[in-house]
Structures are given as structure tokens and as C-alpha cells.
Design an enzyme around this catalytic site. Structure first.
Site, PDB file in Angstrom:
ATOM      1  N   ALA A 174      38.796  37.816  40.016  1.00 24.38           N
ATOM      2  CA  ALA A 174      37.921  37.767  38.845  1.00 24.38           C
ATOM      3  C   ALA A 174      38.386  36.607  37.970  1.00 24.38           C
ATOM      4  CB  ALA A 174      38.001  39.086  38.095  1.00 24.38           C
TER       5      ALA A 174
ATOM      6  N   GLY B  70      40.019  40.462  42.715  1.00 26.72           N
ATOM      7  CA  GLY B  70      38.610  40.726  43.000  1.00 26.72           C
ATOM      8  C   GLY B  70      38.138  40.075  44.292  1.00 26.72           C
TER       9      GLY B  70
ATOM     10  N   GLU C 128      39.100  42.462  46.880  1.00 27.50           N
ATOM     11  CA  GLU C 128      38.249  43.642  46.686  1.00 27.50           C
ATOM     12  C   GLU C 128      36.821  43.410  47.190  1.00 27.50           C
ATOM     13  OE1 GLU C 128      39.429  43.778  42.536  1.00 27.50           O
ATOM     14  OE2 GLU C 128      40.036  45.862  42.782  1.00 27.50           O
TER      15      GLU C 128
ATOM     16  N   GLU D 124      47.041  42.237  40.209  1.00 24.90           N
ATOM     17  CA  GLU D 124      46.645  42.716  38.873  1.00 24.90           C
ATOM     18  C   GLU D 124      47.803  43.225  38.016  1.00 24.90           C
ATOM     19  OE1 GLU D 124      44.917  43.225  41.612  1.00 24.90           O
ATOM     20  OE2 GLU D 124      42.791  42.917  41.225  1.00 24.90           O
TER      21      GLU D 124
HETATM   22  N1  DAK Z   1      40.184  32.785  37.413  1.00 22.82           N
HETATM   23  C1  DAK Z   1      39.852  31.628  36.813  1.00 22.82           C
HETATM   24  N2  DAK Z   1      40.210  30.407  37.267  1.00 22.82           N
HETATM   25  C2  DAK Z   1      40.958  30.365  38.383  1.00 22.82           C
HETATM   26  C3  DAK Z   1      41.361  31.540  39.057  1.00 22.82           C
HETATM   27  C4  DAK Z   1      40.915  32.802  38.540  1.00 22.82           C
HETATM   28  N3  DAK Z   1      41.203  33.966  39.124  1.00 22.82           N
HETATM   29  N4  DAK Z   1      42.105  31.167  40.125  1.00 22.82           N
HETATM   30  C5  DAK Z   1      42.166  29.836  40.099  1.00 22.82           C
HETATM   31  N5  DAK Z   1      41.471  29.344  39.067  1.00 22.82           N
HETATM   32  C6  DAK Z   1      41.311  27.935  38.683  1.00 22.82           C
HETATM   33  C7  DAK Z   1      42.572  27.374  38.071  1.00 22.82           C
HETATM   34  O1  DAK Z   1      42.657  27.719  36.697  1.00 22.82           O
HETATM   35  C8  DAK Z   1      42.383  25.901  38.298  1.00 22.82           C
HETATM   36  O2  DAK Z   1      41.486  25.412  37.333  1.00 22.82           O
HETATM   37  P1  DAK Z   1      41.745  23.987  36.596  1.00 22.82           P
HETATM   38  O3  DAK Z   1      43.063  24.122  35.947  1.00 22.82           O
HETATM   39  O4  DAK Z   1      41.745  22.980  37.727  1.00 22.82           O
HETATM   40  O5  DAK Z   1      40.605  23.866  35.666  1.00 22.82           O
HETATM   41  C9  DAK Z   1      41.690  25.842  39.639  1.00 22.82           C
HETATM   42  O6  DAK Z   1      41.113  27.157  39.842  1.00 22.82           O
HETATM   43  C10 DAK Z   1      42.649  25.572  40.784  1.00 22.82           C
HETATM   44  O7  DAK Z   1      43.686  26.517  40.722  1.00 22.82           O
HETATM   45  P2  DAK Z   1      45.233  26.103  40.763  1.00 22.82           P
HETATM   46  O8  DAK Z   1      45.440  24.755  40.193  1.00 22.82           O
HETATM   47  O9  DAK Z   1      46.011  27.248  40.174  1.00 22.82           O
HETATM   48  O10 DAK Z   1      45.463  26.008  42.333  1.00 22.82           O
HETATM   49  P3  DAK Z   1      46.798  26.307  43.138  1.00 22.82           P
HETATM   50  O11 DAK Z   1      46.540  25.880  44.504  1.00 22.82           O
HETATM   51  O12 DAK Z   1      47.981  25.708  42.442  1.00 22.82           O
HETATM   52  O13 DAK Z   1      46.990  27.886  43.104  1.00 22.82           O
HETATM   53  C11 DAK Z   1      46.249  30.161  43.308  1.00 22.82           C
HETATM   54  C12 DAK Z   1      46.048  28.693  43.740  1.00 22.82           C
HETATM   55  C13 DAK Z   1      45.112  30.982  43.887  1.00 22.82           C
HETATM   56  C14 DAK Z   1      47.577  30.680  43.854  1.00 22.82           C
HETATM   57  C15 DAK Z   1      46.259  30.224  41.744  1.00 22.82           C
HETATM   58  O14 DAK Z   1      45.095  29.560  41.282  1.00 22.82           O
HETATM   59  C16 DAK Z   1      46.248  31.623  41.235  1.00 22.82           C
HETATM   60  O15 DAK Z   1      47.273  32.325  41.225  1.00 22.82           O
HETATM   61  N6  DAK Z   1      45.064  32.061  40.758  1.00 22.82           N
HETATM   62  C17 DAK Z   1      44.911  33.362  40.137  1.00 22.82           C
HETATM   63  C18 DAK Z   1      44.896  34.413  41.216  1.00 22.82           C
HETATM   64  C19 DAK Z   1      44.828  35.784  40.635  1.00 22.82           C
HETATM   65  O16 DAK Z   1      45.716  36.242  39.921  1.00 22.82           O
HETATM   66  N7  DAK Z   1      43.730  36.419  40.942  1.00 22.82           N
HETATM   67  C20 DAK Z   1      43.505  37.785  40.521  1.00 22.82           C
HETATM   68  C21 DAK Z   1      42.766  37.782  39.221  1.00 22.82           C
HETATM   69  S1  DAK Z   1      42.755  39.381  38.531  1.00 22.82           S
HETATM   70  C22 DAK Z   1      38.093  44.666  36.125  1.00 22.82           C
HETATM   71  C23 DAK Z   1      37.675  44.545  37.389  1.00 22.82           C
HETATM   72  C24 DAK Z   1      38.249  43.646  38.230  1.00 22.82           C
HETATM   73  C25 DAK Z   1      39.250  42.833  37.842  1.00 22.82           C
HETATM   74  C26 DAK Z   1      39.667  42.959  36.561  1.00 22.82           C
HETATM   75  C27 DAK Z   1      39.092  43.854  35.703  1.00 22.82           C
HETATM   76  N8  DAK Z   1      37.536  45.646  35.266  1.00 22.82           N
HETATM   77  C28 DAK Z   1      37.108  46.900  35.791  1.00 22.82           C
HETATM   78  C29 DAK Z   1      37.434  45.362  33.907  1.00 22.82           C
HETATM   79  C30 DAK Z   1      39.835  41.890  38.740  1.00 22.82           C
HETATM   80  C31 DAK Z   1      40.938  41.212  38.407  1.00 22.82           C
HETATM   81  C32 DAK Z   1      41.387  40.079  39.172  1.00 22.82           C
HETATM   82  O17 DAK Z   1      40.813  39.654  40.151  1.00 22.82           O
END
Ligand code: DAK
Length: 263
Positions: free
Chosen positions: A63, A108, A111, A131
Site C-alpha cells: 500500500a 499489500g 496480499e 507491516e
Molecule cells: N509506498 C509508496 N511509495 C513506495 C513504496 C510504497 N509502499 N515502495 C516504494 N515506493 C517508492 C519509493 O518511495 C521510491 O520513490 P521515489 O523516492 O523515487 O519518489 C520509489 O518507489 C522506488 O523505491 P526505492 O528507491 O525505495 O527502491 P529500492 O529498490 O531502494 O527499494 C523496496 C525497494 C521495495 C525494498 C523499498 O522501496 C521498500 O521497502 N518499499 C516499501 C515496502 C513496504 O514496506 N511495503 C509495505 C507497505 S505497508 C490497511 C490495509 C493495508 C495496508 C495498510 C493498512 N488498512 C486496513 C488501513 C497495507 C500496508 C502495506 O502494504
């Protein structure tokens, strides 16, 4: 549509989440467009769907953390509902949906792949539920679907530790059915979808419903669900053609691909 592309290849639909600058992260707009895309799929001419991400690095990196970071409790609930509605739509979509996971499938992203019927991935795929490291629980069904797919022990380990796993481990624990070199992934997904599409469409739909609905109830009730859906097939031309081909020793032993017959 800004972030979703849809292509139709024969009886197969290919839905691509196309927001590579954010590694295809799911914001509200992506979720809205995904829902509209699935709503628009013509079920008379489509028998299987492939869901994938644009680019060579990421399926869906979760997400959108930027959008989520400022949500209030009420907004968080609304965002969660939006996601859950789309994911349930995919899970209960009448025809099979194959996730072709071409890189990161985090939060997400993992998921949404689990709401698909079948998961195959590329060698560079990475799965995880990060998360708890962000101060939240998996909110798009992760605590429920991961435990059902890989067992409670492995799901708890992945979710509590927030540790990512690579494609080979995802294969070993049964999260994905197969791993391919990246360039072979989409062709393999389309080939699998075309193989499904060549079978009797009502029978395939009834199999999906029987498996999904049957898993929610005890075995006595599940068998009744199966009986009903089995019986339904005997009202179809495909059943007559499929069994007729066998009895007539038709060398092809395949159904002729006919338009979907509404019962
Ligand atoms: N959201 C927004 N932007 C993201 C992103 C994300 N999840 N993942 C990557 N990006 C963006 C980065 O900010 C970056 O943007 P710029 O800085 O270039 O503008 C671009 O994508 C490239 O990412 P990186 O520069 O970080 O690339 P790397 O190769 O260095 O790293 C990575 C790749 C996938 C390891 C890293 O980007 C990363 O750790 N991303 C976050 C992964 C993560 O934590 N995903 C889980 C998110 S939490 C809910 C329901 C569902 C959810 C929540 C609440 N409710 C019921 C309310 C779900 C939650 C989630 O999914």
C-alpha cells in the site's frame, strides 16, 4: 485509466498495475481503477485473467506509505475497506485470476497476490509482510490468507518478524506454485490462463466456487456445495460435448471453444 492497463488476448485478460515510479504501490486511485477494470471485464468473452505489475522490479511494493502516513482512524478504515473490497472482488471473481509476480510483493502486494487463485513468480520476486515494522498490522487480509495458504506457523513467523523471503523460499513453503526467469514469467502465466480457457467455462467457474466456498465451512457442508455445483454442470452443453467426445473416441478429446453459455 492512469495506473491500470488492460489487454485482451483471446479468452485471456491481462491486467497490469502500472505505477512503476512508486514500484506499483497501491494508492486510492490504483485501487479505484483496479475495481473499475475488473468490473468492466466481459465475462462472456473472458475465461481467465492474469494480474501483473509493470516493469522488471516490482509486482506491487505494498500500500502507498506516503498516502497512508497521514490518515486519521476513520480515513484508515475507509482506505482499508476500499482495499478489502477490491481484494474480495478478485478472490470471488467468477473466473480464475493468476498472479504473475514480477518482483517485490510486499505488504499489500503480497496480499493482493494471495487474493488471486494461483501465484507464479519470477526469480527476482521478494515476498513479505513488513507491516509490524511500520506500526500496523497487515490490513488487506494478510493475517487471514497467508495463514490459510502456508499454515499458521509459517505465516506467524513471516508476519511477526517482518522478514522478506525470496522466490525459492516462497516456492518451498507453497506461497507460489512455480518460479520462472523474469522474461518467461508473463508468457507462462498467459499459457496457463489459455489452458484454463480451453476447458469448459462453467465447470471451471463452478470449481472455483466449490473450492472457495467449501473452504469456509466444515466437510459435511462443503460436500453439499460440491454436489450442487457438480449437478449444475449437467445442464450445460459442455458436459454433453465433453463426455460425448470421450465416448466417440474423438482424438482431440477437447472441448471446442464456444462462447460462454449462460445457464
Ligand atoms: N509506498 C509508496 N511509495 C513506495 C513504496 C510504497 N509502499 N515502495 C516504494 N515506493 C517508492 C519509493 O518511495 C521510491 O520513490 P521515489 O523516492 O523515487 O519518489 C520509489 O518507489 C522506488 O523505491 P526505492 O528507491 O525505495 O527502491 P529500492 O529498490 O531502494 O527499494 C523496496 C525497494 C521495495 C525494498 C523499498 O522501496 C521498500 O521497502 N518499499 C516499501 C515496502 C513496504 O514496506 N511495503 C509495505 C507497505 S505497508 C490497511 C490495509 C493495508 C495496508 C495498510 C493498512 N488498512 C486496513 C488501513 C497495507 C500496508 C502495506 O502494504
Amino acid at each position: 485509466m492512469e495506473f491500470i492497463t488492460y489487454e485482451q488476448e483471446g479468452f485471456v485478460g491481462v491486467v497490469t498495475i502500472n505505477r512503476p515510479k512508486a514500484l506499483n504501490a497501491l494508492n486510492s486511485q490504483v485501487l479505484d481503477e483496479l475495481e473499475a477494470t475488473f468490473d468492466a471485464i466481459d465475462l462472456d468473452t473472458t475465461r481467465a485473467v492474469v494480474l501483473t505489475g509493470a516493469g522488471e522490479k516490482s509486482f506491487v511494493a505494498g500500500a502507498d506509505i506516503g498516502e497512508m502516513s497521514t490518515l486519521t482512524k476513520a480515513e484508515g478504515e475507509a482506505f482499508g475497506k476500499k482495499g478489502n473490497d477490491v481484494f474480495r472482488k478478485i478472490e470471488t471473481f467468477p473466473i480464475p485470476v493468476i498472479a504473475a509476480i514480477n518482483g517485490f510483493a510486499l505488504g499489500g502486494g503480497c496480499e493482493i497476490s494471495m487474493s488471486c487463485d494461483i501465484r507464479i513468480c519470477s526469480e527476482n520476486a521478494v515476498f513479505g509482510q513488513p507491516e509490524v515494522g511500520l506500526g500496523i498490522t497487515p490490513g488487506f487480509g494478510g493475517t487471514q490468507r497467508l495463514a490459510r495458504l502456508v499454515g499458521a506457523g509459517m505465516a506467524k513467523q513471516m508476519i511477526y518478524t517482518a522478514r522478506n523471503i525470496k522466490a525459492d523460499e516462497a516456492y518451498r513453503i507453497g506461497l507460489v506454485n512455480a518460479v520462472y526467469p523474469l522474461e518467461e514469467l508473463l508468457p507462462a502465466a498467459k499459457k496457463m490462463a489459455a489452458g484454463i480457457a480451453a476447458n469448459a467455462p462453467i465447470a471451471v467457474r463452478n470449481c472455483k466456487k466449490a473450492i472457495n466456498d467449501g473452504l469456509q465451512v466444515d466437510m459435511d457442508q462443503a460436500i453439499v456445495i460440491e454436489e450442487k455445483l457438480f449437478g449444475d454442470c449437467f445442464e450445460t452443453e459442455d458436459q454433453k460435448a465433453g463426455m460425448g467426445n470421450f465416448l466417440e473416441k474423438d482424438k482431440e478429446k477437447k472441448l471446442k471453444v464456444v462462447p460462454f453459455q449462460n445457464k
